[in-house]
Design a protein around this motif. Structure first.
Motif, PDB file in Angstrom:
ATOM      1  N   MET B  22       0.835  -1.206   0.000  1.00 34.25           N
ATOM      2  CA  MET B  22       0.000   0.000   0.000  1.00 34.25           C
ATOM      3  C   MET B  22       0.868   1.253   0.000  1.00 34.25           C
ATOM      4  N   ALA B  23       1.881   1.225   0.860  1.00 34.78           N
ATOM      5  CA  ALA B  23       2.741   2.395   0.994  1.00 34.78           C
ATOM      6  C   ALA B  23       3.418   2.710  -0.333  1.00 34.78           C
ATOM      7  N   ALA B  24       3.870   1.666  -0.999  1.00 31.75           N
ATOM      8  CA  ALA B  24       4.567   1.878  -2.260  1.00 31.75           C
ATOM      9  C   ALA B  24       3.620   2.462  -3.302  1.00 31.75           C
ATOM     10  N   PHE B  25       2.380   1.966  -3.295  1.00 26.34           N
ATOM     11  CA  PHE B  25       1.400   2.436  -4.244  1.00 26.34           C
ATOM     12  C   PHE B  25       1.102   3.912  -4.016  1.00 26.34           C
ATOM     13  N   ALA B  26       1.005   4.276  -2.737  1.00 24.58           N
ATOM     14  CA  ALA B  26       0.612   5.640  -2.413  1.00 24.58           C
ATOM     15  C   ALA B  26       1.706   6.652  -2.726  1.00 24.58           C
ATOM     16  N   GLN B  27       2.921   6.173  -2.918  1.00 23.32           N
ATOM     17  CA  GLN B  27       4.013   7.099  -3.211  1.00 23.32           C
ATOM     18  C   GLN B  27       3.769   7.845  -4.520  1.00 23.32           C
ATOM     19  N   ASP B  28       2.879   7.311  -5.377  1.00 23.17           N
ATOM     20  CA  ASP B  28       2.620   7.950  -6.674  1.00 23.17           C
ATOM     21  C   ASP B  28       2.180   9.390  -6.501  1.00 23.17           C
ATOM     22  N   TRP B  29       1.399   9.653  -5.500  1.00 19.43           N
ATOM     23  CA  TRP B  29       0.876  10.994  -5.314  1.00 19.43           C
ATOM     24  C   TRP B  29       1.173  11.442  -3.895  1.00 19.43           C
ATOM     25  N   GLU B  30       1.577  12.674  -3.737  1.00 19.45           N
ATOM     26  CA  GLU B  30       1.808  13.207  -2.397  1.00 19.45           C
ATOM     27  C   GLU B  30       1.279  14.617  -2.336  1.00 19.45           C
ATOM     28  N   PRO B  31       0.783  15.045  -1.177  1.00 17.45           N
ATOM     29  CA  PRO B  31       0.275  16.415  -1.084  1.00 17.45           C
ATOM     30  C   PRO B  31       1.392  17.409  -1.370  1.00 17.45           C
ATOM     31  N   ARG B  32       1.043  18.471  -2.047  1.00 20.85           N
ATOM     32  CA  ARG B  32       2.014  19.520  -2.340  1.00 20.85           C
ATOM     33  C   ARG B  32       1.764  20.753  -1.485  1.00 20.85           C
ATOM     34  N   ARG B  33       0.655  20.746  -0.777  1.00 23.69           N
ATOM     35  CA  ARG B  33       0.284  21.907   0.042  1.00 23.69           C
ATOM     36  C   ARG B  33      -0.237  21.384   1.376  1.00 23.69           C
ATOM     37  N   PRO B  34      -0.315  22.245   2.398  1.00 24.93           N
ATOM     38  CA  PRO B  34      -0.973  21.818   3.639  1.00 24.93           C
ATOM     39  C   PRO B  34      -2.394  21.341   3.325  1.00 24.93           C
ATOM     40  N   ILE B  35      -2.831  20.308   4.061  1.00 23.89           N
ATOM     41  CA  ILE B  35      -4.116  19.684   3.761  1.00 23.89           C
ATOM     42  C   ILE B  35      -5.216  20.336   4.588  1.00 23.89           C
ATOM     43  N   ASP B  36      -6.230  20.832   3.912  1.00 29.72           N
ATOM     44  CA  ASP B  36      -7.377  21.446   4.583  1.00 29.72           C
ATOM     45  C   ASP B  36      -8.190  20.330   5.244  1.00 29.72           C
ATOM     46  N   PHE B  37      -8.164  20.306   6.583  1.00 33.31           N
ATOM     47  CA  PHE B  37      -8.774  19.227   7.350  1.00 33.31           C
ATOM     48  C   PHE B  37      -9.981  19.837   8.059  1.00 33.31           C
ATOM     49  N   THR B  38     -11.098  19.928   7.330  1.00 34.06           N
ATOM     50  CA  THR B  38     -12.263  20.632   7.847  1.00 34.06           C
ATOM     51  C   THR B  38     -13.053  19.737   8.801  1.00 34.06           C
ATOM     52  N   ILE B  39     -13.506  20.342   9.909  1.00 39.43           N
ATOM     53  CA  ILE B  39     -14.298  19.609  10.889  1.00 39.43           C
ATOM     54  C   ILE B  39     -15.725  20.133  10.824  1.00 39.43           C
ATOM     55  N   MET B  40     -16.685  19.209  10.737  1.00 39.53           N
ATOM     56  CA  MET B  40     -18.096  19.587  10.567  1.00 39.53           C
ATOM     57  C   MET B  40     -18.755  20.056  11.858  1.00 39.53           C
ATOM     58  N   ALA B  41     -18.002  20.413  12.871  1.00 42.90           N
ATOM     59  CA  ALA B  41     -18.599  20.768  14.160  1.00 42.90           C
ATOM     60  C   ALA B  41     -17.698  21.756  14.875  1.00 42.90           C
ATOM     61  N   ASP B  92      -7.961  17.862  -4.149  1.00 46.47           N
ATOM     62  CA  ASP B  92      -6.955  16.889  -3.727  1.00 46.47           C
ATOM     63  C   ASP B  92      -6.365  17.211  -2.358  1.00 46.47           C
ATOM     64  N   HIS B  93      -6.570  18.436  -1.879  1.00 45.26           N
ATOM     65  CA  HIS B  93      -6.009  18.804  -0.577  1.00 45.26           C
ATOM     66  C   HIS B  93      -7.101  19.192   0.407  1.00 45.26           C
ATOM     67  N   THR B  94      -8.316  18.679   0.213  1.00 43.06           N
ATOM     68  CA  THR B  94      -9.415  19.047   1.104  1.00 43.06           C
ATOM     69  C   THR B  94     -10.115  17.784   1.590  1.00 43.06           C
ATOM     70  N   ILE B  95     -10.063  17.540   2.888  1.00 43.72           N
ATOM     71  CA  ILE B  95     -10.780  16.396   3.448  1.00 43.72           C
ATOM     72  C   ILE B  95     -11.624  16.862   4.628  1.00 43.72           C
ATOM     73  N   LEU B  96     -12.603  16.046   4.970  1.00 39.60           N
ATOM     74  CA  LEU B  96     -13.633  16.458   5.919  1.00 39.60           C
ATOM     75  C   LEU B  96     -13.815  15.372   6.982  1.00 39.60           C
ATOM     76  N   VAL B  97     -13.855  15.807   8.245  1.00 41.86           N
ATOM     77  CA  VAL B  97     -14.198  14.886   9.332  1.00 41.86           C
ATOM     78  C   VAL B  97     -15.705  14.991   9.542  1.00 41.86           C
ATOM     79  N   THR B  98     -16.412  13.867   9.400  1.00 46.54           N
ATOM     80  CA  THR B  98     -17.872  13.952   9.388  1.00 46.54           C
ATOM     81  C   THR B  98     -18.492  13.355  10.642  1.00 46.54           C
ATOM     82  N   LEU B  99     -19.747  13.702  10.848  1.00 46.25           N
ATOM     83  CA  LEU B  99     -20.612  13.031  11.801  1.00 46.25           C
ATOM     84  C   LEU B  99     -21.928  12.793  11.072  1.00 46.25           C
TER      85      LEU B  99
END
Lengths: 506, 323
Positions: B22-41, B92-99
């Motif tokens: 898995m790790a080797a596969f994921a090396q194909d793409w890497e974030p180039r910027r800080p990742i926007d880690f939005t929280i829904m609360a 590609d740099h935006t993920i969300l923590v959901t409830l």
């Protein structure tokens, strides 16, 4: 006595070479992060959180707290020298800090800010040390009605007194309240005031967006307009003796604001939902109210610099209290600190003081040390910031513009906010030409989103009966005082009329 | 370097790569910027605690080459966060923590035009149960006494919870319906504020997640009465479940991470790998246990299917509650 020995132990822990080094680095880094417009303690703590995994938990939180402290000092620097609030907590510092700088008294403003910050931090530390568990229960006694009453009091201090034109002040407050109501309604979850159906408004208008627009861009246009082509250059000089005399003047003319900010800031800081920004704005309002020369506020009164600066430092220490004793963050920065503590294996909450004595007292001890370190480092850098001001305005103005835009973008990373900043800047210039005070609008956009949900929660609690604000033991007296302050100008007006009528009769 | 040494190094490198496909596969793409880690609360609640914890684990093991930057966007029962994430220019740099408001908010506000099936599944970190809490000073020690107290107060019994139509209000509305209770419900902006106001006795009961109430429970300030889970919670073995009382009802809050709509497959694979490693860390496993979360690991397709069933069951729940 037990507390003193615990505190002594904590200070010794904070003075260990590693921890002391962390404090010095943290304060210096925090100072510069705070001074950058748009970047505040939240960003500083978030960016540097990873570094803390290299050191033990007590060192880690000491480092983060030092950044927090440094940023509180640093926020004042760009507020005073450039007129752009360095952080939301330092907006109130621009009200009088910027006018002082324009009069060539930037060094006085900076020294006042440093000394007030130091005293505010120290007073808060003493309160914290002596009464932490007791104060936690005070914080819990503040439910929605109490918090609303306090917000009402804050508005009253801005309306009720001072030399400003009262209808214009009220207009300005209402304008801020409307801006603060844009976005989602917390109680029903429905979107409100989404102007032109633009999605950007759904997120609400950030306080820093308004503040940077009004004080960064607006102030720049104002200065250009005032200068009318004649470029004014102030040549402030900075010598050791000058600094000493500034310190003496700061103490003489800023002690009252410092005292008000230190005490009020701490109590507002420990309350849930509040934090250092409302604390600094409220302290400014109260300092103006208590002053014998309220008309000098906004024109460069050292008390107007001292009050918010003492308050934001005091409140930032205060907001650690609900975090440590209840596990509930009082401000965005403490929310990040809380996350750090959980991963270090500590459970913040009522038992932390009992189970993790060494950690807690090491942290409290570090507050004292950080505070001294921040004062000394800040004073050492003041000549550098003064030197910046000697640049001609033709260079300074574009720099202010760039910093305002970059700072506004850094806070939310949203182009929509940049357009708002420009619009607010132009709007602020126009309103200022017509003598509308802008500080009340800034106050309203901070306090409105706290006041409105608490008002509605209170009325839900009482099934719609407004007497809840008068019958509860803490909310009651606060509401009464707030109403008296609100009505005071009307009473004054009435008395003046009657005085005139009597003159006419005689 | 001798030949054998080099050979050894190459071999061990090859072995390392082979052991972590898995790790080797994921090396194909890497974030180039800080990742926007939005929280829904808002700050302090369960979702916020989890997001901060995840961020800390990622930082501690240096799992990302760019930092996760958590931002609370709790406005409008999470609608603010959904709009922010779905309108991002950088999926590609935006993920969300959901409830669960991930399901309920688009249902309740169709005019937002949010279709959650357009979001990118990343990881299901666990599900969080609900427990009914009262303050120790109320003297209430079991559910029977709670029912008596609520009934004797005739509509004056005050409970706090998150925004209207959100998780807490669903659980409380179910309980009120099942036992014919008249409860005065006060909405707050997050579970942290709810727990605080129960500690201060501004409100009389809550349905906080165990993670939010644990500190106060351990300090002897909160009393758990009923769990809204399928089985009794290991950390609270004496607390009965709603099912034991004869009601076919359990309710959990999903603690899932999702990617922005339009995220590239490479980025989605990167985040799936990242959160798998976080999920498998000792820290996260210990967190699941200490905070009473249940594991519910799913792959991307299973997550999409889970979303569809959750949307349907929430549609029915909200309809039956008159929302």
């Amino acid at each position: 006595m037990e507390i003193l020995s615990l505190l002594g132990g904590g200070m010794l822990l904070a003075l260990q070479p590693l921890n002391l080094a962390l404090i010095l680095i943290g304060v210096t880094v925090g100072l510069f992060i705070g001074a950058m417009p748009g970047l505040g303690s939240v960003n500083g703590v978030a960016i540097l959180l990873p570094i803390t995994f290299l050191v033990p938990p007590s060192g880690a939180i000491i480092f983060l707290a030092a950044i927090y402290y440094g940023a509180m000092y640093g926020g004042a620097i760009s507020s005073i020298t450039l007129g752009i609030p360095g952080a939301s907590t330092a907006v109130a510092t621009t009200f009088d800090g910027r006018p002082l700088a324009r009069q060539g008294r930037a060094s006085l403003a900076l020294v006042t800010a440093a000394i007030a910050s130091f005293i505010g931090g120290t007073v808060a530390n003493v309160f914290f040390t002596a009464f932490a568990p007791l104060l936690a229960s005070v914080a819990l006694a503040f439910g929605p009605p109490e918090i609303f009453a306090l917000m009402l009091l804050a508005f009253a201090t801005f309306v009720g007194l001072g030399g400003d034109d009262i209808p214009k002040t009220i207009f300005s407050i209402c304008f801020g309240l409307v801006l603060g109501a844009i976005g989602f309604d917390q109680i029903s979850g429905a979107p409100r005031l989404v102007l032109f159906d633009m999605n950007g408004f759904l997120q609400g208008i950030g306080f820093l967006v308004l503040a940077i627009g009004v004080y960064g861009i607006g102030e720049m246009i104002w200065t250009i307009d005032q200068a009318r082509g004649e470029v004014e250059t102030s040549t402030p000089k900075m010598t050791m003796r000058g600094m000493a005399s500034d310190a003496a003047e700061a103490t003489r003319r800023g002690w009252k604001g410092t005292a008000i900010g230190s005490v009020l800031g701490f109590f507002v800081g420990i309350l849930p939902a509040a934090g250092a920004t409302p604390a600094s704005l409220m302290s400014y309002g109260v300092a103006k109210m208590m002053s014998r020369v309220p008309e000098e506020f906004g024109r460069g009164n050292p008390d107007g610099v001292a009050a918010p600066e003492a308050a934001n430092n005091s409140a930032s220490t205060g907001s650690m209290l609900p975090m440590l004793t209840l596990g509930i963050p009082g401000s965005p920065t403490t929310a990040i600190l809380l996350g750090g503590m959980v991963i270090w294996g500590l459970t913040p909450g009522p038992l932390l003081f009992v189970q993790e004595t060494e950690f807690v007292w090491g942290l409290i001890g570090s507050f004292y040390i950080s505070n001294v370190a921040a004062l000394l480092i800040n004073l050492a850098f003041i000549p550098l910031f003064i030197w910046m001001l000697r640049m001609p305005f033709t260079i300074l103005a574009p720099m202010i513009f760039v910093l305002s835009i970059a700072g506004g973008y850094a806070a939310t990373r949203d182009m929509f906010d940049i357009w708002l900043i420009v619009i607010f800047g132009l709007g602020a210039f126009v309103l200022r030409r017509f003598d509308y005070p802008l500080a009340p609008a800034v106050l309203a956009i901070v306090l409105g989103p706290i006041a409105e949900p608490t008002l509605r929660q209170s009325l839900l609690l009482s099934s719609g009966d407004p007497s809840i604000f008068f019958t509860r033991p803490i909310a009651g007296p606060i509401t009464v005082v707030a109403l008296i302050l609100l009505l005071l100008p009307a009473l004054k007006l009435l008395r003046r009329r009657r005085g005139k009528a009597e003159d006419g009769a005689a | 370097m001798t030949k054998t040494m080099r050979g050894l190094v190459q071999m061990s490198c090859a072995a390392l790569i082979a052991m972590s496909p898995m790790a080797a596969f994921a090396q194909d793409w890497e974030p180039r910027r800080p990742i926007d880690f939005t929280i829904m609360a808002g700050p302090g609640g369960g979702a916020d605690q989890i997001a901060r914890f995840i961020q800390s684990v990622a930082e501690q093991y240096d799992m990302t080459n760019r930092p996760l930057v958590p931002t609370n966007r709790g406005g409008g029962s999470g609608a603010e966060a959904l709009i922010h994430v779905s309108s991002t220019s950088d999926p590609d740099h935006t993920i969300l923590v959901t409830l669960n408001s991930f399901f309920t908010t688009p249902l309740r506000q169709e005019n937002l035009g949010i279709d959650i099936q357009t979001f990118t599944p990343v990881a299901m970190m666990g599900v969080d149960p609900f427990v009914l809490w009262v303050h120790t000073d109320s003297g209430i020690t079991n559910f029977e006494q709670f029912l008596q107290q609520v009934r004797s107060m005739d509509g004056e019994f005050v409970m706090g919870g998150t925004g209207t139509g959100q998780e807490d209000s669903i659980v409380i509305a179910f309980m009120s319906g099942a036992y014919d209770l008249d409860i005065n419900y006060i909405p707050y902006d997050g579970g942290g504020a709810v727990a605080r106001d129960l500690a201060g006795q501004q409100i009389m009961a809550t349905v906080n997640n165990p993670a939010e109430a644990k500190g106060f429970y351990e300090a002897g300030q909160f009393v758990p009465l009923v769990a809204f889970s399928d089985e009794r919670l290991p950390a609270y073995p004496d607390v009965p479940t709603m099912r034991e009382m004869g009601h076919d009802f359990s309710y959990y809050n999903q603690r899932a991470v999702v990617g922005a709509p339009g995220m590239s497959d490479e980025a989605a694979a990167y985040y799936a790998d990242l959160f798998t490693r976080i999920y498998e860390s000792d820290e996260w496993q210990a967190y699941l246990e200490s905070e009473s979360l249940s594991p519910l690991w799913m792959n991307a397709d299973e997550q999409r299917a889970y979303w569809a069933t959750q949307v349907e069951s929430h549609r029915e729940l909200l309809a039956s509650l008159g929302e």
